[in-house]
Design a protein around this motif. Sequence first.
Motif, short mmCIF file in Angstrom:
data_model
loop_
_atom_site.label_atom_id
_atom_site.label_comp_id
_atom_site.label_asym_id
_atom_site.label_seq_id
_atom_site.Cartn_x
_atom_site.Cartn_y
_atom_site.Cartn_z
N LEU A 31 0.81 -1.23 0.00
CA LEU A 31 0.00 0.00 0.00
C LEU A 31 0.84 1.28 0.00
O LEU A 31 0.62 2.17 -0.83
N PRO A 32 1.82 1.44 0.90
CA PRO A 32 2.62 2.68 0.87
C PRO A 32 3.41 2.85 -0.41
O PRO A 32 3.52 3.95 -0.96
N THR A 33 3.95 1.74 -0.92
CA THR A 33 4.74 1.79 -2.16
C THR A 33 3.86 2.19 -3.35
O THR A 33 4.25 3.02 -4.17
N VAL A 34 2.67 1.59 -3.43
CA VAL A 34 1.74 1.91 -4.52
C VAL A 34 1.28 3.35 -4.42
O VAL A 34 1.21 4.07 -5.43
N ALA A 35 0.98 3.81 -3.20
CA ALA A 35 0.54 5.20 -3.00
C ALA A 35 1.61 6.17 -3.50
O ALA A 35 1.31 7.13 -4.21
N ALA A 36 2.87 5.90 -3.17
CA ALA A 36 3.96 6.78 -3.61
C ALA A 36 4.13 6.71 -5.13
O ALA A 36 4.30 7.74 -5.79
N ALA A 37 4.07 5.50 -5.69
CA ALA A 37 4.28 5.34 -7.13
C ALA A 37 3.18 5.98 -7.96
O ALA A 37 3.43 6.51 -9.04
N LEU A 38 1.94 5.93 -7.45
CA LEU A 38 0.80 6.48 -8.20
C LEU A 38 0.43 7.90 -7.76
O LEU A 38 -0.59 8.44 -8.19
N HIS A 39 1.27 8.50 -6.90
CA HIS A 39 1.06 9.87 -6.42
C HIS A 39 -0.34 10.05 -5.81
O HIS A 39 -1.08 10.96 -6.15
#
Length: 195
Positions: A31-39
Amino acid sequence: MATRTDRLLLANAIMGQFISGLATRIFVVSLPTVAAALHADILAVSWALSAYQLAGICLSVVFGRLGDIHGRYAIYGTGFVVMTVSSALCGLAPGVGWLIVFRLVQGVGAAMIASATRVLAMEAMPEGAEGRANSYMTMGFHSGLLVGPPLGGFIIDLFDWRWIFFLMVPMGVTGVVLTVLRARAEASAATTTSS
């Protein structure tokens, strides 16, 4: 009920339970990685987690009934196709909105799979082995739940978050192949019996 264990059908049912459990939990650690990658913020991305679970919970009974009407293999096999395609689309999602939509579709596929696994497992086992069939299904699902988070973390460390979804594509294809092989074997046996 089979007179002896139908290993192909049992493996197919276990595969369905495993991929359903895996898809439920493999996404959690990213979740945190996806949130950062997808802004996006983590709350928006968490809707992708909820969408999968809501679809799976709400539609299993519906697909169970449809399986009774149209045949379990049709619903079960279609569930693997939906799971496979939606997993690839989740991995290709350009934004969080698309990811939520594709995870919802993935949840629909999981509901289609889950609607038939226990019944298929019971068909695969000899009479009187219903408890063992249920234990195999529980083991398959919880193995996916258990393996999901560490496997997701491992994939994110080595590759990109998108690979947690791409990983499920070959598993889904395996499920489709097993379902088609088993459905053909049953159709062939029915034809032989009737003639």
